[in-house]
Design an enzyme around this catalytic site. Sequence first.
Site, mmCIF file in Angstrom:
data_model
loop_
_atom_site.group_PDB
_atom_site.id
_atom_site.type_symbol
_atom_site.label_atom_id
_atom_site.label_comp_id
_atom_site.label_asym_id
_atom_site.label_seq_id
_atom_site.Cartn_x
_atom_site.Cartn_y
_atom_site.Cartn_z
ATOM 1 N N ARG A 22 2.419 0.789 12.557
ATOM 2 C CA ARG A 22 1.338 1.766 12.402
ATOM 3 C C ARG A 22 0.705 2.124 13.748
ATOM 4 N NH1 ARG A 22 -4.456 1.426 10.068
ATOM 5 N NH2 ARG A 22 -4.785 3.563 9.345
ATOM 6 N N HIS B 164 5.057 2.716 4.346
ATOM 7 C CA HIS B 164 4.098 2.068 3.437
ATOM 8 C C HIS B 164 4.782 1.109 2.468
ATOM 9 C CE1 HIS B 164 0.751 5.303 4.174
ATOM 10 N NE2 HIS B 164 0.954 4.508 5.206
HETATM 11 C C1 HEM Z 1 1.596 10.416 5.664
HETATM 12 C C2 HEM Z 1 0.381 10.210 6.114
HETATM 13 C C3 HEM Z 1 -0.210 8.842 6.220
HETATM 14 C C4 HEM Z 1 -1.426 8.467 5.772
HETATM 15 C C5 HEM Z 1 -2.450 9.344 5.085
HETATM 16 C C6 HEM Z 1 -1.581 7.064 6.063
HETATM 17 C C7 HEM Z 1 -2.707 6.322 5.755
HETATM 18 C C8 HEM Z 1 -2.790 4.952 5.879
HETATM 19 C C9 HEM Z 1 -3.940 4.170 5.514
HETATM 20 C C10 HEM Z 1 -5.249 4.729 4.970
HETATM 21 C C11 HEM Z 1 -3.643 2.873 5.731
HETATM 22 C C12 HEM Z 1 -4.555 1.659 5.465
HETATM 23 C C13 HEM Z 1 -5.498 1.487 6.640
HETATM 24 C C14 HEM Z 1 -6.573 0.469 6.381
HETATM 25 O O1 HEM Z 1 -6.777 0.028 5.271
HETATM 26 O O2 HEM Z 1 -7.264 0.092 7.348
HETATM 27 C C15 HEM Z 1 -2.296 2.819 6.229
HETATM 28 C C16 HEM Z 1 -1.613 1.678 6.532
HETATM 29 C C17 HEM Z 1 -0.358 1.657 7.092
HETATM 30 N N1 HEM Z 1 0.372 2.763 7.511
HETATM 31 FE FE1 HEM Z 1 -0.012 4.674 7.042
HETATM 32 N N2 HEM Z 1 -0.449 6.611 6.662
HETATM 33 C C18 HEM Z 1 0.402 7.665 6.804
HETATM 34 C C19 HEM Z 1 1.645 7.648 7.407
HETATM 35 C C20 HEM Z 1 2.178 6.539 8.025
HETATM 36 C C21 HEM Z 1 3.331 6.550 8.889
HETATM 37 C C22 HEM Z 1 4.087 7.817 9.302
HETATM 38 C C23 HEM Z 1 3.561 5.268 9.274
HETATM 39 C C24 HEM Z 1 4.600 4.721 10.187
HETATM 40 C C25 HEM Z 1 5.758 5.303 10.445
HETATM 41 C C26 HEM Z 1 2.562 4.452 8.616
HETATM 42 C C27 HEM Z 1 2.510 3.094 8.666
HETATM 43 C C28 HEM Z 1 1.536 2.324 8.049
HETATM 44 C C29 HEM Z 1 1.607 0.884 7.953
HETATM 45 C C30 HEM Z 1 2.784 0.035 8.361
HETATM 46 C C31 HEM Z 1 0.410 0.457 7.370
HETATM 47 C C32 HEM Z 1 -0.035 -0.995 7.106
HETATM 48 C C33 HEM Z 1 -0.646 -1.532 8.397
HETATM 49 C C34 HEM Z 1 -1.105 -2.973 8.353
HETATM 50 O O3 HEM Z 1 -0.881 -3.690 7.379
HETATM 51 O O4 HEM Z 1 -1.746 -3.387 9.337
HETATM 52 N N3 HEM Z 1 1.725 5.256 7.908
HETATM 53 N N4 HEM Z 1 -1.815 4.102 6.324
#
Ligand code: HEM
Length: 317
Positions: A61, A192
């Site tokens: 992320r 995700h």
């Molecule tokens: C499509 C639009 C996207 C939205 C709206 C979005 C939104 C989010 C949100 C709200 C979270 C949780 C953050 C929190 O609770 O603090 C999250 C977690 C995460 N996102 Fe996304 N995301 C998107 C796309 C992506 C992309 C493109 C990637 C990587 C290629 C990604 C990888 C991740 C990962 C791996 C997590 C978990 C992180 C952790 O556990 O520390 N996301 N995302």
Amino acid sequence: MASSSNTLFCFLALSIIALGANGQLSSTFYSTTCPNLQTIVRSAMARAVAQEARMGASILRLFFHDCFVNGCDGSILLDDTSTFTGEKNAGPNANSVRGFNVIDTIKSQVEASCPAKVSCADILALAARDGVNLLGGPTWTVLLGRRDAKTASQSAANNNLPGPSSSLQTLITMFGNKGLTAKDMTALSGAHTIGQARCTTFRSHIYSDTNINAAFAATRKQTCPQSGGDNNLAPIDVQTPTRFDNAYYQNLVGQRGLFHSDQELFNGGSQDSLVSTYSTSASTFISDFVNAMVKMGNISPLTGTNGEIRLNCRKIN
Ligand code: HEM
């Protein structure tokens, strides 16, 4: 004559290999200046993920949030100072992105082996790839040669990163602004399949949206109350949260997307059929994901004499 044109051809061919297919980044960028780079990053990531599986997700992320804000230039890694406000405390990042210590550890090991040669932006690109692979996902060749930004922008972070309440159209537009297609967006969202999210990011989806499986919503409500508990965590993929697989898409088909934005990909719109395909074909998902990760890694890199090789990822030299 023949030999000089051969020489010219060889020179051009080598230049093309050295510069990489897009004329900028290259898989062999550090092969003479830091031959152990990939081994150092891999072992450090293996240790970090063994200690906490979620770290593979967090670093992935971090890379996404770096690339979407003025390109993959390590800008997200810069700390705020009294005279400088960076990206770490922007809305989508504050109290949310993590993994900075892991990048610091890798950077100090890389500096010990090849001082002042390898950018923080490239370390992040390699670490993200290894995090995915260590959680059971694919590996791929990471193109290298990015340099580090000398500045960061909190407002760009606030404006360029999609949020969990985004509509499908907003997601498509925001990825389109970065040169990524709707298909790239849907494939990258498969990230995700790993990681955790805070209650505050999915509360409105589980309490107010109707396109959600009732039993799934009830489960999530147990640890995400209607008020309070903002930082309580839930796995984004309800099935296999530490395994990089295609379960995320199966969840969407079963209306078990955690974010409103996730479920937008399977809600009667243009991405439904691709989500269905990914839900039954892990190999199609994986090959589209890898392709899109390479594209994302190519967003506006600083190359040549632009930017710098930061010595400490948290501050400019
Ligand atoms: C499509 C639009 C996207 C939205 C709206 C979005 C939104 C989010 C949100 C709200 C979270 C949780 C953050 C929190 O609770 O603090 C999250 C977690 C995460 N996102 Fe996304 N995301 C998107 C796309 C992506 C992309 C493109 C990637 C990587 C290629 C990604 C990888 C991740 C990962 C791996 C997590 C978990 C992180 C952790 O556990 O520390 N996301 N995302």
